[in-house]
Design an enzyme around this catalytic site. Structure first.
Site, PDB file in Angstrom:
ATOM      1  N   ASP A   1      -0.486  -0.814 -10.224  1.00 48.99           N
ATOM      2  CA  ASP A   1       0.933  -0.751  -9.876  1.00 48.99           C
ATOM      3  C   ASP A   1       1.760  -1.769 -10.648  1.00 48.99           C
ATOM      4  OD1 ASP A   1      -0.239   0.939  -8.038  1.00 48.99           O
ATOM      5  OD2 ASP A   1       1.006   0.274  -6.366  1.00 48.99           O
TER       6      ASP A   1
ATOM      7  N   SER B 104      -5.892   1.540   0.550  1.00 47.22           N
ATOM      8  CA  SER B 104      -4.976   0.536   0.026  1.00 47.22           C
ATOM      9  C   SER B 104      -5.331  -0.774   0.716  1.00 47.22           C
ATOM     10  CB  SER B 104      -3.527   0.924   0.332  1.00 47.22           C
ATOM     11  OG  SER B 104      -2.651  -0.123  -0.027  1.00 47.22           O
TER      12      SER B 104
END
Length: 405
Positions: A16, A179
């Site tokens: 990310d 996550s």
């Protein structure tokens, strides 16, 4: 966008934030400063330097914040016995104000006019980062790529990385099962099978702890020494805040302590299921309440319990840097002046059992509390008037025909 010349990015070196780094360079045509925090997440942070250098970053900050994190954020929070919605020990929440503070400090040091983070538009972290940033630097610009771009899936992020030559390992599959966020206080797990609230979490998900079923058959005993509400020693050996928490994580994890599976209410409005692994924090909470039980005045202890949910909510929703949190902290810290002594704990198959507590500042008086003769330390006949006075309003109401029967 033209007014943004330099941005400080909270950078992990993962997919990310690596994509965000390149996206900022291309979209804003600006210089990017990277900031990587070591909060005890258990992974090497130094490789982020090489990744940032490969993408042309000139100013790279990699900071070991473990001691500051525990001393100035985790310990103050545990002085309040803080729990959100009855269970969550706020492991992710409490790390965000420190990261926000450091982002602003670096922005001031480097002359940056903006900061950026990788939090999504669905979660709490965007609120925590940005509330902290605005409180510490009101005029700062915040760039939250997840609220601006169209790269809204892992597949699109991977494709963007490949297209722009961003070095990312695929590990043979494009979607990780969870996550995860880790620091010295906890690991959090979200996504994957956890999005079905009826599906049991997978045993191989956990990283720090054995299952209670597989924990040792023999109990582990430890003694924690407190000074002004903070742990300063384990089994008589003085330690720094970060080493205290790291050792408690190891001891607790080995005994199957600290696993949690909850559905919580996010600040943005949705419910979210998460699993949390907080072995050291689970021990700390139990032990702190134990030492307070003998050193705090009754009304002070009860008032702290009344204030705690508000304090927990402030941390969860990102208001660490608010005046009301600071005010509450001053009250909490003042209550800890006599919270000194030793707590003895028994750890066994996921359980934390208090088996002893002692303090030179103890308010427990065995001469008064005893079931044996107390030598006149307490006059039991005094209780009659005490009870009648406390019953007076109810007796008056009953005499007026307001009996509840």
């Amino acid at each position: 966008m033209a007014d943004v010349k330099k941005v400080v990015l909270a950078y992990s070196g993962g997919l990310d934030t690596s994509v965000i780094l390149k996206w900022l360079q291309d979209t804003y045509n600006c210089e990017v400063v990277t900031f990587t925090a070591d909060l005890g997440q258990g992974e090497e942070v130094e490789p982020a330097r090489a990744k940032a250098q490969a993408m042309g970053v000139k100013e790279i900050y990699i900071d070991d914040l473990r001691e500051e994190f525990v001393r100035d954020y985790v310990f103050p929070m545990f002085r309040a016995n803080t729990v959100y919605e009855g269970e969550y020990l706020l492991g992710t929440s409490i790390a965000r104000p420190l990261i926000a503070k450091r982002l602003i400090e670096i922005a001031n040091e480097t002359g940056a006019d903006a900061i950026s983070h990788g939090a999504t538009g669905k979660g709490n972290d965007q609120v925590r980062f940005e509330l902290g940033a605005y409180a510490l630097k009101p005029g700062v610009k915040v760039i939250a790529p997840w609220r601006e771009w169209d790269l809204l899936s892992r597949e699109k992020l991977m494709d963007y990385a490949e297209k722009h030559g961003i070095p990312i390992e695929r590990h043979g599959k494009k979607k990780s099962p969870y996550s995860m966020d880790a620091n010295l206080l906890h690991i959090s797990y979200e996504g994957g099978v956890l999005e079905d609230t009826w599906t049991e979490h997978e045993e191989d998900m956990w990283k720090w702890s054995v299952s209670p079923e597989n924990a040792p058959d023999k109990a582990t005993y430890i003694e924690l020494t407190y000074r002004n509400g903070d742990i300063v020693a384990i089994d008589g050996v003085e330690k720094t805040p970060a080493t205290v928490l790291a050792e408690l994580n190891q001891i607790g994890g080995a005994n199957g302590i600290g696993r949690l599976d909850i559905v919580e209410n996010r600040y943005v409005g949705m419910k979210s299921r998460g699993c949390y692994e907080t072995p050291g924090g689970t021990i700390m909470l139990k032990a702190h309440r134990a030492i307070e039980s003998i050193t705090l005045d009754r009304e002070v202890a009860h008032l702290k319990d009344e204030l705690m949910p508000k304090y927990a909510s402030l941390i969860y929703t990102g208001y660490w840097w608010s005046p009301e949190r600071v005010m509450l902290q001053q009250m909490i810290d003042a209550s800890q002046a006599n919270v000194n002594g030793v707590v003895r704990l028994k750890l066994y198959k996921g359980n934390v059992v208090v088996v002893g507590r002692q303090s030179d500042d103890s308010l427990f008086d065995a001469n008064i509390a005893t079931f044996e003769e107390d030598g006149g330390a307490y006059n039991q006949a005094d209780a009659a008037g005490f009870i009648k006075l406390n019953a007076l309003r109810m007796r008056i109401a009953a005499n007026k025909g307001r009996s509840l029967l």
